[in-house]
Design a protein around this motif. Structure first.
Motif, PDB file in Angstrom:
ATOM      1  N   PRO A   7       0.826  -1.208   0.000  1.00 30.73           N
ATOM      2  CA  PRO A   7       0.000   0.000   0.000  1.00 30.73           C
ATOM      3  C   PRO A   7       0.860   1.257   0.000  1.00 30.73           C
ATOM      4  O   PRO A   7       1.971   1.259   0.532  1.00 30.73           O
ATOM      5  CB  PRO A   7      -0.820  -0.130   1.284  1.00 30.73           C
ATOM      6  CG  PRO A   7      -0.006  -1.024   2.166  1.00 30.73           C
ATOM      7  CD  PRO A   7       0.680  -1.983   1.244  1.00 30.73           C
ATOM      8  N   TYR A 215      -3.609  -4.828  -3.481  1.00 30.09           N
ATOM      9  CA  TYR A 215      -5.002  -4.708  -3.054  1.00 30.09           C
ATOM     10  C   TYR A 215      -5.920  -4.772  -4.275  1.00 30.09           C
ATOM     11  O   TYR A 215      -5.471  -4.486  -5.376  1.00 30.09           O
ATOM     12  CB  TYR A 215      -5.212  -3.364  -2.331  1.00 30.09           C
ATOM     13  CG  TYR A 215      -4.733  -3.366  -0.899  1.00 30.09           C
ATOM     14  CD1 TYR A 215      -5.629  -3.277   0.165  1.00 30.09           C
ATOM     15  CD2 TYR A 215      -3.379  -3.447  -0.606  1.00 30.09           C
ATOM     16  CE1 TYR A 215      -5.188  -3.250   1.476  1.00 30.09           C
ATOM     17  CE2 TYR A 215      -2.921  -3.439   0.702  1.00 30.09           C
ATOM     18  CZ  TYR A 215      -3.834  -3.332   1.742  1.00 30.09           C
ATOM     19  OH  TYR A 215      -3.382  -3.327   3.035  1.00 30.09           O
ATOM     20  N   GLY A 342      -5.607   0.005  -1.579  1.00 30.80           N
ATOM     21  CA  GLY A 342      -4.269   0.176  -1.038  1.00 30.80           C
ATOM     22  C   GLY A 342      -3.684   1.562  -1.197  1.00 30.80           C
ATOM     23  O   GLY A 342      -2.463   1.720  -1.143  1.00 30.80           O
TER      24      GLY A 342
END
Length: 389
Positions: A7, A215, A342
């Motif tokens: 992230p 993500y 993210g």
């Protein structure tokens, strides 16, 4: 040199908002008020239609490349903030039909202007604004009216940004995400497998993640077969709503069992037969409910953090292969919709930096407005920054 997956946390400058919170009011109380909505429309409003949908520039934006929202503005017709629609399933059908068309046109414009999935992350989605946790909490929703986000990020900027703290509660969903994944993963996915879709195709686990951030993590996701063209088909929006209604049924069933052992089906459930067959007697779900219930009884802080009613983020985003993907979160504690992918956004007041990006941003926002008005989806709003045309 390969870019490390994880992230990212980016800084987005904004022009300081010319609003003073009245003495004696907390910021979250003020931002529920009609005065705040007046500023949103008068200083940042782009287009409004008879259905009550308001397109506006995000004064506290996620991205200065492209960032806008549509809000279902019921501030003058429903003064009680807790009585306002906060999800698509609570919106009248004639309003939702207009909303769907607005979504389709804005998504098409973003994909037209930012066509390369290697260069730009494109997303559009909805956030639940239910007041399902203590009203004194700093995370209480601000405006408490359903709104959609339309955002584009530069992937090169994301790649160059520092890593975000992976333990940031907005990325981990405060433990509720891991609750679903650790204890109910299979029953959750099996429940969604009970729906038959024509346009949405389930993604294989992990296949729709963004390589840059890794993500979304562990969330059920579906490819939109037909891409942007499919968004013109009412069947797509019916399937999009089915995912939301199915999620609400799952969430309400689970937390109903947490609240009351051996609880009956919640009133007004959307898919009662599917819930009966796949959830009501599932040992994994009931075991997890027992675990959470017992912890709530013994841990006041944990119980206070529970979102007893459905809280979610549902979005459409473009993956690395250029496919449009639908996903839905399992619970959230005030986190931004970007964090589902993210991306953690830190907003900082910087009028000069914002001013440098503003002309290109506003040019695109006004073109979106022109396209919506041409499709009979509203009329332009004049502000100090632009006229009605």
């Amino acid at each position: 040199m390969a870019v490390e997956t994880g992230p990212r946390q980016i800084v987005t400058p904004f022009r300081p908002i010319p609003l003073a919170v009245p003495e004696g009011m907390k910021p979250n109380e003020f931002f529920n008020s009609t005065e705040n909505l007046n500023d949103l429309a008068n200083n940042n409003g782009l287009l409004r239609n008879p259905e009550g949908l308001l397109l506006y520039r995000k004064a506290l934006g996620h991205s200065n490349l492209f960032d806008t929202s549509i809000i279902y503005d019921t501030s003058r017709t429903i003064l009680d903030p807790l009585g306002r629609p906060v999800r698509r399933t609570q919106v009248p059908e004639h309003v939702k039909a207009v909303w769907n068309r607005m979504n389709q046109i804005i998504v098409a414009a973003m994909l037209e202007w930012f066509p390369d999935p290697d260069r730009h992350l494109v997303l559009a989605g909805e956030a639940s604004l239910d007041a399902t946790w203590p009203l004194t909490s700093p995370g209480v929703p601000s405006i408490r009216m359903l709104h959609n986000h339309f955002i584009v990020f530069d992937k090169a900027e994301l790649a160059a940004a520092p890593a975000a703290d992976p333990d940031n509660p907005n990325l981990t969903d405060g433990g509720q995400h891991s609750l679903f994944q650790s204890h109910m993963r299979e029953v959750y996915r099996a429940f969604f497998d009970g729906f038959e879709f024509q346009i949405l195709k389930p993604c294989q686990a992990g296949s729709c993640r963004l390589a840059l951030t890794g993500y979304p993590q562990g969330l059920p996701s579906w490819e939109i077969q037909g891409g942007a063209e499919a968004l013109k088909d009412i069947r797509f929006w019916e399937e999009y709503d089915t995912i939301l209604m199915g999620f609400i049924d799952f969430y309400r069933t689970f937390f109903g069992q947490v609240s009351t052992r051996n609880a009956p089906l919640p009133a007004g459930i959307h898919f009662p037969e599917l819930v009966k067959r796949r959830l009501q007697h599932d040992n994994s779900l009931l075991t997890a409910a027992k675990m959470v219930r017992e912890r709530c009884i013994a841990d006041a802080k944990y119980a206070n953090a529970i979102r007893w009613q459905p809280a979610f983020k549902q979005l459409i985003y473009r993956n690395d292969r250029g496919q449009l993907i639908v996903t839905i979160s399992q619970n959230s504690i005030g986190n931004a919709i970007t964090e589902l992918l993210g991306v953690v956004v830190e907003r900082k007041p910087d009028a000069d930096a914002y001013g440098a990006a503003e002309p290109a941003l506003v040019e695109k926002l006004l073109e979106v407005r022109r396209r919506l008005a041409a499709a009979d989806l509203g009329d332009g709003i004049a502000t100090p920054w632009w006229g009605t045309d």
